[in-house]
Design a protein around this motif. Structure first.
Motif, PDB file in Angstrom:
ATOM      1  N   CYS A  73       0.833  -1.209   0.000  1.00 19.00           N
ATOM      2  CA  CYS A  73       0.000   0.000   0.000  1.00 19.00           C
ATOM      3  C   CYS A  73       0.867   1.257   0.000  1.00 19.00           C
ATOM      4  N   LEU A  74       0.743   2.064  -1.048  1.00 13.05           N
ATOM      5  CA  LEU A  74       1.554   3.276  -1.152  1.00 13.05           C
ATOM      6  C   LEU A  74       1.180   4.300  -0.084  1.00 13.05           C
ATOM      7  N   LYS A  75      -0.094   4.355   0.295  1.00 16.16           N
ATOM      8  CA  LYS A  75      -0.517   5.297   1.342  1.00 16.16           C
ATOM      9  C   LYS A  75       0.085   4.909   2.681  1.00 16.16           C
ATOM     10  N   LEU A  84       2.960   3.345   3.021  1.00 15.17           N
ATOM     11  CA  LEU A  84       4.376   3.689   2.917  1.00 15.17           C
ATOM     12  C   LEU A  84       4.624   5.167   3.150  1.00 15.17           C
ATOM     13  N   GLN A  85       3.721   6.007   2.681  1.00 20.22           N
ATOM     14  CA  GLN A  85       3.856   7.445   2.903  1.00 20.22           C
ATOM     15  C   GLN A  85       3.827   7.767   4.394  1.00 20.22           C
ATOM     16  N   SER A  96       8.140  -0.410  -2.169  1.00 20.53           N
ATOM     17  CA  SER A  96       6.870  -1.071  -2.447  1.00 20.53           C
ATOM     18  C   SER A  96       7.109  -2.520  -2.859  1.00 20.53           C
TER      19      SER A  96
END
Length: 289
Positions: A153-155, A157-158, A175
């Motif tokens: 999930c990129l969100k 990771l942010q 990712s």
């Protein structure tokens, strides 16, 4: 700040009663007390100890308006950690929202178990990092280690990157879809993961604070293959761990024997199962080769 008449103010002791009246059906007394002190510490910078001497503190109308909105969120079962947007773990601050799981004591215990081995100068990979909790706690305690952390999930990771940044820790995030992609070969001394491990069949038994607010894809797995993540991680970790490297998992206590079988099938040795503070078998470690 604009002037406010006394009638527009509420004493802190009165607000506590109001807080408890609104939320008494949602939480037991002990939980509610904990939530109240988290709330005033975050929004008013008043600690539990300070509260004893600040009961006459007056809350202005602007804050009362904000607090009533936040109380409405709590009354609708949004977790307090998401309402205030952060949580403190081992003196480290973690930003949390609906894109990441709320840190649990069992996961902190897993990190403490790893830390107890006093690893030095090791490369660590945290698979499914979420808020970055495991990677950040390990980097803080094992400061000479090089820590990597991945998530699909990129969100997430942010948020994990923000959490590493605000705690001044250098972690290498990337990712990865562990079910479809391989890990770099022969690179890590430790691989750790707290993957999804709750069967969908258990969903109806769980509180709506979890089901409706926390990211379901980080919690639940298909009933037909509840150990899918353990299978994939163990297989890929076998290639990615250095010789004698370690793998650590957090597990569903109902499936811990199944995880042990997976590790044995993949020729891991020195397998150890550990219980959490509730005496549930929730953690497992093994060694490569």
């Amino acid at each position: 700040m604009s002037c406010v008449d006394d009638q527009d103010l509420m004493k802190l002791i009165e607000f506590k009663k109001h807080f408890f009246d609104i939320l008494s059906n949602n939480y037991d007394a002990g939980e509610l007390s904990t939530i109240f002190y988290l709330f005033i510490n975050h929004f008013l910078n008043i600690s539990k100890i300070d509260f004893l001497t600040e009961t006459e503190y007056k809350i202005n109308q602007e804050n009362l308006s904000l607090f009533n909105k936040k109380l409405n969120e709590l009354n609708n079962d949004r977790p307090i950690q998401y309402v205030i947007g952060k949580i403190l773990v081992s003196d480290l601050t973690f930003i949390v929202n609906e894109n990441v799981l709320i840190p649990r004591p069992e996961t902190i215990e897993l990190c403490e178990w790893i830390e107890s081995f006093n690893f030095q100068d090791v490369r660590i990979l945290d698979i499914g990092t979420g808020s970055g909790l495991i990677a950040i706690l390990l980097k803080k305690k094992l400061s000479k280690s090089i820590v990597y952390a991945c998530d699909i999930c990129l969100k997430s990771l942010q948020i994990a990157k923000k959490n590493a940044s605000i705690n001044n820790l250098n972690i290498n995030f990337f990712s990865l879809n562990i079910l479809k992609e391989s890990i770099t070969k022969n690179r890590y001394d430790i691989i750790v993961s707290n993957p999804p491990y709750v069967s969908l069949s258990e969903k109806d038994k769980m509180h709506r604070r979890v089901v409706e607010f926390e990211p379901n894809n980080a919690i639940f797995v298909n009933n037909n293959d509840p150990l899918i993540f353990y299978n994939q991680i163990a297989q890929k970790a076998k290639e990615s761990l250095n010789k004698k490297g370690f793998i650590f998992f957090e597990c569903n206590s109902d499936y811990v024997s199944g995880v042990k079988d997976i590790l044995l099938k993949n020729s891991f040795s020195n397998i150890e199962i550990r219980s959490d503070f509730r005496n549930n078998k929730r953690m497992i470690k093994a060694q490569n080769g």
